[in-house]
Design a protein around this motif. Structure first.
Motif, PDB file in Angstrom:
ATOM      1  N   GLU A 215      12.913  25.521  65.672  1.00  0.00           N
ATOM      2  CA  GLU A 215      13.925  24.697  66.373  1.00  0.00           C
ATOM      3  C   GLU A 215      15.140  25.387  66.840  1.00  0.00           C
ATOM      4  N   GLN A 216      15.413  26.581  66.133  1.00  0.00           N
ATOM      5  CA  GLN A 216      16.417  27.395  66.225  1.00  0.00           C
ATOM      6  C   GLN A 216      16.227  28.412  67.088  1.00  0.00           C
ATOM      7  N   LEU A 217      14.853  28.824  67.563  1.00  0.00           N
ATOM      8  CA  LEU A 217      14.385  29.763  68.446  1.00  0.00           C
ATOM      9  C   LEU A 217      14.925  29.781  69.629  1.00  0.00           C
ATOM     10  N   ASP A 218      15.701  30.489  70.245  1.00  0.00           N
ATOM     11  CA  ASP A 218      16.030  30.564  71.625  1.00  0.00           C
ATOM     12  C   ASP A 218      15.154  31.465  72.480  1.00  0.00           C
ATOM     13  N   VAL A 219      13.891  31.191  72.958  1.00  0.00           N
ATOM     14  CA  VAL A 219      12.983  32.116  73.530  1.00  0.00           C
ATOM     15  C   VAL A 219      13.572  32.971  74.330  1.00  0.00           C
ATOM     16  N   THR A 220      14.320  32.456  75.367  1.00  0.00           N
ATOM     17  CA  THR A 220      14.527  33.139  76.533  1.00  0.00           C
ATOM     18  C   THR A 220      15.438  34.526  76.222  1.00  0.00           C
ATOM     19  N   SER A 221      16.413  34.220  75.065  1.00  0.00           N
ATOM     20  CA  SER A 221      17.524  35.155  74.748  1.00  0.00           C
ATOM     21  C   SER A 221      17.484  35.767  73.441  1.00  0.00           C
ATOM     22  N   THR A 222      16.121  35.641  72.927  1.00  0.00           N
ATOM     23  CA  THR A 222      15.836  36.625  71.623  1.00  0.00           C
ATOM     24  C   THR A 222      14.825  37.674  71.997  1.00  0.00           C
ATOM     25  N   ARG A 223      15.131  38.866  71.355  1.00  0.00           N
ATOM     26  CA  ARG A 223      14.237  39.840  71.508  1.00  0.00           C
ATOM     27  C   ARG A 223      12.936  39.529  70.879  1.00  0.00           C
ATOM     28  N   ASN A 224      11.896  39.804  71.889  1.00  0.00           N
ATOM     29  CA  ASN A 224      10.591  39.544  71.149  1.00  0.00           C
ATOM     30  C   ASN A 224      10.320  37.977  70.848  1.00  0.00           C
ATOM     31  N   GLY A 225      11.250  37.067  71.290  1.00  0.00           N
ATOM     32  CA  GLY A 225      11.136  35.710  70.906  1.00  0.00           C
ATOM     33  C   GLY A 225       9.958  35.045  71.479  1.00  0.00           C
ATOM     34  N   TRP A 226       9.505  35.228  72.937  1.00  0.00           N
ATOM     35  CA  TRP A 226       8.149  34.707  73.364  1.00  0.00           C
ATOM     36  C   TRP A 226       7.081  35.195  72.534  1.00  0.00           C
ATOM     37  N   ARG A 227       7.143  36.413  72.174  1.00  0.00           N
ATOM     38  CA  ARG A 227       6.080  37.233  71.320  1.00  0.00           C
ATOM     39  C   ARG A 227       5.543  36.420  69.973  1.00  0.00           C
ATOM     40  N   LEU A 228       6.833  35.908  69.546  1.00  0.00           N
ATOM     41  CA  LEU A 228       6.850  35.371  68.107  1.00  0.00           C
ATOM     42  C   LEU A 228       6.621  33.712  67.874  1.00  0.00           C
ATOM     43  N   TYR A 229       6.644  33.211  69.114  1.00  0.00           N
ATOM     44  CA  TYR A 229       6.270  31.585  69.259  1.00  0.00           C
ATOM     45  C   TYR A 229       5.277  31.186  68.520  1.00  0.00           C
ATOM     46  N   ASN A 230       4.121  31.954  69.044  1.00  0.00           N
ATOM     47  CA  ASN A 230       2.673  31.220  68.362  1.00  0.00           C
ATOM     48  C   ASN A 230       2.679  31.751  66.913  1.00  0.00           C
ATOM     49  N   ASP A 231       3.181  32.783  66.414  1.00  0.00           N
ATOM     50  CA  ASP A 231       3.041  33.256  65.044  1.00  0.00           C
ATOM     51  C   ASP A 231       3.786  32.151  64.118  1.00  0.00           C
ATOM     52  N   LEU A 232       5.028  31.718  64.582  1.00  0.00           N
ATOM     53  CA  LEU A 232       5.860  30.499  64.104  1.00  0.00           C
ATOM     54  C   LEU A 232       4.836  29.407  63.924  1.00  0.00           C
ATOM     55  N   GLU A 233       4.411  28.899  65.227  1.00  0.00           N
ATOM     56  CA  GLU A 233       3.920  27.659  65.280  1.00  0.00           C
ATOM     57  C   GLU A 233       2.396  27.366  64.509  1.00  0.00           C
ATOM     58  N   PHE A 234       1.745  28.414  64.555  1.00  0.00           N
ATOM     59  CA  PHE A 234       0.690  28.690  63.724  1.00  0.00           C
ATOM     60  C   PHE A 234       0.665  28.591  62.150  1.00  0.00           C
ATOM     61  N   HIS A 235       1.602  29.374  61.789  1.00  0.00           N
ATOM     62  CA  HIS A 235       2.005  29.414  60.289  1.00  0.00           C
ATOM     63  C   HIS A 235       2.407  28.154  59.784  1.00  0.00           C
ATOM     64  N   ALA A 236       3.228  27.661  60.625  1.00  0.00           N
ATOM     65  CA  ALA A 236       4.043  26.461  60.413  1.00  0.00           C
ATOM     66  C   ALA A 236       2.716  25.083  60.101  1.00  0.00           C
ATOM     67  N   ALA A 237       2.167  25.041  61.155  1.00  0.00           N
ATOM     68  CA  ALA A 237       0.691  24.239  61.035  1.00  0.00           C
ATOM     69  C   ALA A 237      -0.093  24.439  60.103  1.00  0.00           C
ATOM     70  N   PHE A 238      -0.392  25.504  59.781  1.00  0.00           N
ATOM     71  CA  PHE A 238      -1.416  26.060  58.743  1.00  0.00           C
ATOM     72  C   PHE A 238      -0.953  25.726  57.421  1.00  0.00           C
ATOM     73  N   TYR A 239       0.204  25.915  56.908  1.00  0.00           N
ATOM     74  CA  TYR A 239       0.449  25.634  55.691  1.00  0.00           C
ATOM     75  C   TYR A 239       0.908  24.263  55.498  1.00  0.00           C
ATOM     76  N   SER A 240       1.105  23.225  56.299  1.00  0.00           N
ATOM     77  CA  SER A 240       1.333  22.038  56.400  1.00  0.00           C
ATOM     78  C   SER A 240      -0.078  21.417  56.337  1.00  0.00           C
ATOM     79  N   TRP A 241      -1.131  21.833  56.957  1.00  0.00           N
ATOM     80  CA  TRP A 241      -2.294  21.477  56.870  1.00  0.00           C
ATOM     81  C   TRP A 241      -2.891  21.714  55.520  1.00  0.00           C
TER      82      TRP A 241
END
Length: 452
Positions: A215-241
């Protein structure tokens, strides 16, 4: 052998330092200096940072954690790096990248609070130790140390922006969100044998912390932000599941058919034009996995005495992947183990066979494109490979032959590249590398898909 540089007032300090700075291995030379001389070198770098920002920032990033010798001067150098970061137009610029790294590389900061504790934790688990038996490796304390680093770094950058609105963000707090979730998962594993409800709650907390980071990630203005989006999304879904089953299964299943980066409206604005020109239209950003459930394999063989150390556990160590994976392959492996999801130790054991299957093999390259030279080299490599296959059993050799031969030729510009016709698993790569290293005569190169 690199010559060790020695400061000498008689030779002229400025001239000597310029010689080091111009050397392609300046970071190596500086790290070879005595403690006193190295601090002097850091002070010289501090004085040059503003007028030679890119090169100086690169060196401050590449050397071992730096110190000028005093906390006040260290703070000033770090603050100057953050101030210079605010003058960049985007977080993907080379200068911003070096400065972000250089500021975090201050002695007592990133390596001390984050990298070293995570490395030590992995080593303890690989040695068969849990965090309770390894002094100083309390996962909750490590997580707090990383959170404190994040707070201090974010506060420093915010101060550097002053009255301006903060428009650019560091890579480290986002990357650390994944590390903190890994530590929370480790705590859940520790709790599993004594209180499953508490363990599941801890996994939910790991997921919640990653959702907050998203929610806090500003993809367009964070260094490597777009490269980390999938990492965060997958792990968030995985631990909840893993904690609750069906609740976030849809998020996991989305990775079975991942959206290419250039088709994703959340990510494409953050991709620089230079990368966009080189990136294939179907490129999907991979997911980095450090360790999904730290310590789970150790629970299979807990000793009867709490004072008795566990034996070295190769299975636990192997599960510290520290590697990126194709999203579809990773999601498929996770969902294939859904039947044992109710027991996280069994689930982790089910995941043990999972490995990368997308290694490619380059045998050699030539700048001479003449037909006779190319065919001669292909014949030479084919003979070398055939000889190597004799090191394997007949059945293994037959299986590998189809992967290794016939050699394919690719032409890139003025270069001819000789490659294997198939892809390889990590296990196959390790077996082949062991044979290649013993025999010599050719130094094949295994590669994973480009990550951009």
């Amino acid at each position: 052998m690199l010559a060790v540089f020695a400061w000498s007032p008689a030779m002229g300090l400025a001239d000597e330092f310029s010689d080091i700075l111009d050397d392609g291995k300046a970071h190596v030379l500086i790290d070879q200096l005595s403690s006193e001389d190295r601090q002097q070198a850091i002070r010289e770098l501090a004085a040059r940072l503003e007028r030679d920002t890119g090169r100086t920032g690169q060196i401050l990033c590449a050397i071992r954690p730096w110190t000028t010798g005093t906390a006040e001067a260290d703070a000033a150098l770090q603050a100057n790096a953050w101030t210079l970061m605010t003058r960049e137009e985007n977080a993907e610029s080379e200068v911003f990248r070096w400065l972000d790294c250089a500021a975090a590389n201050r002695d007592g900061w990133y390596r001390a609070t984050t990298l070293n504790p995570m490395f030590n934790l992995r080593q303890a688990y690989c040695a068969g130790l849990t965090e309770q038996r390894a002094t100083g490796l309390d996962v909750r304390a490590i997580a707090e140390g990383i959170r404190s680093f994040n707070v201090d770094l974010n506060a420093g950058i915010l101060t550097a922006f002053g009255d301006q609105r903060q428009t650019l963000h560091s890579f480290y707090p986002v990357r650390n969100a994944l590390r903190i979730a890994t530590l929370q998962a480790s705590d859940a594993v520790r709790l599993w044998t004594v209180d499953e409800d508490a363990a599941r709650m801890t996994l939910r907390e790991a997921s919640a912390s990653l959702n907050a980071a998203l929610e806090q990630l500003d993809v367009t203005s964070t260094r490597n932000g777009w490269r980390l989006y999938n990492d965060l999304e997958f792990h968030a879904a995985f631990y909840s599941w893993l904690a609750d089953g069906d609740e976030d299964e849809a998020r996991l299943r989305a990775f079975l058919d991942p959206q290419p980066v250039l088709d994703d409206p959340r990510l494409v604005p953050a991709v620089t034009p230079e990368i966009r020109e080189r990136m294939p239209g179907d490129f999907v950003d991979m997911i980095y996995v450090e360790r999904l459930l730290p310590g789970a394999q150790l629970l299979r063989q807990m000793p009867s005495s709490s004072s008795e150390p566990l034996a070295l556990d190769s299975e636990e160590c192997a599960q510290w992947h520290r590697r990126s994976y194709n999203p579809a392959a990773l999601a498929e492996a996770v969902l294939d183990c859904a039947e044992v999801r109710e027991d996280i130790v069994e689930f982790d054991t089910c995941m043990r066979p999972f490995e990368a299957t997308d290694w490619t093999l380059q045998y050699a390259s030539l700048s001479d494109r003449s037909g006779s030279t190319v065919e001669g080299e292909r014949t030479r490599i084919s003979g070398w490979i055939t000889d190597r296959l004799s090191s394997f059993s007949q059945s293994d050799a037959d299986d590998l032959r189809d992967l290794l031969l016939p050699i394919q030729i690719e032409r890139t510009g003025s270069t001819v590249v000789f490659v294997a016709p198939a892809t390889f698993t990590t296990s196959q790569r390790e077996r082949l590398e062991a044979v290649f290293d013993q025999e010599g005569g050719l130094d094949p190169l295994f590669m994973r898909p480009r990550a951009y």
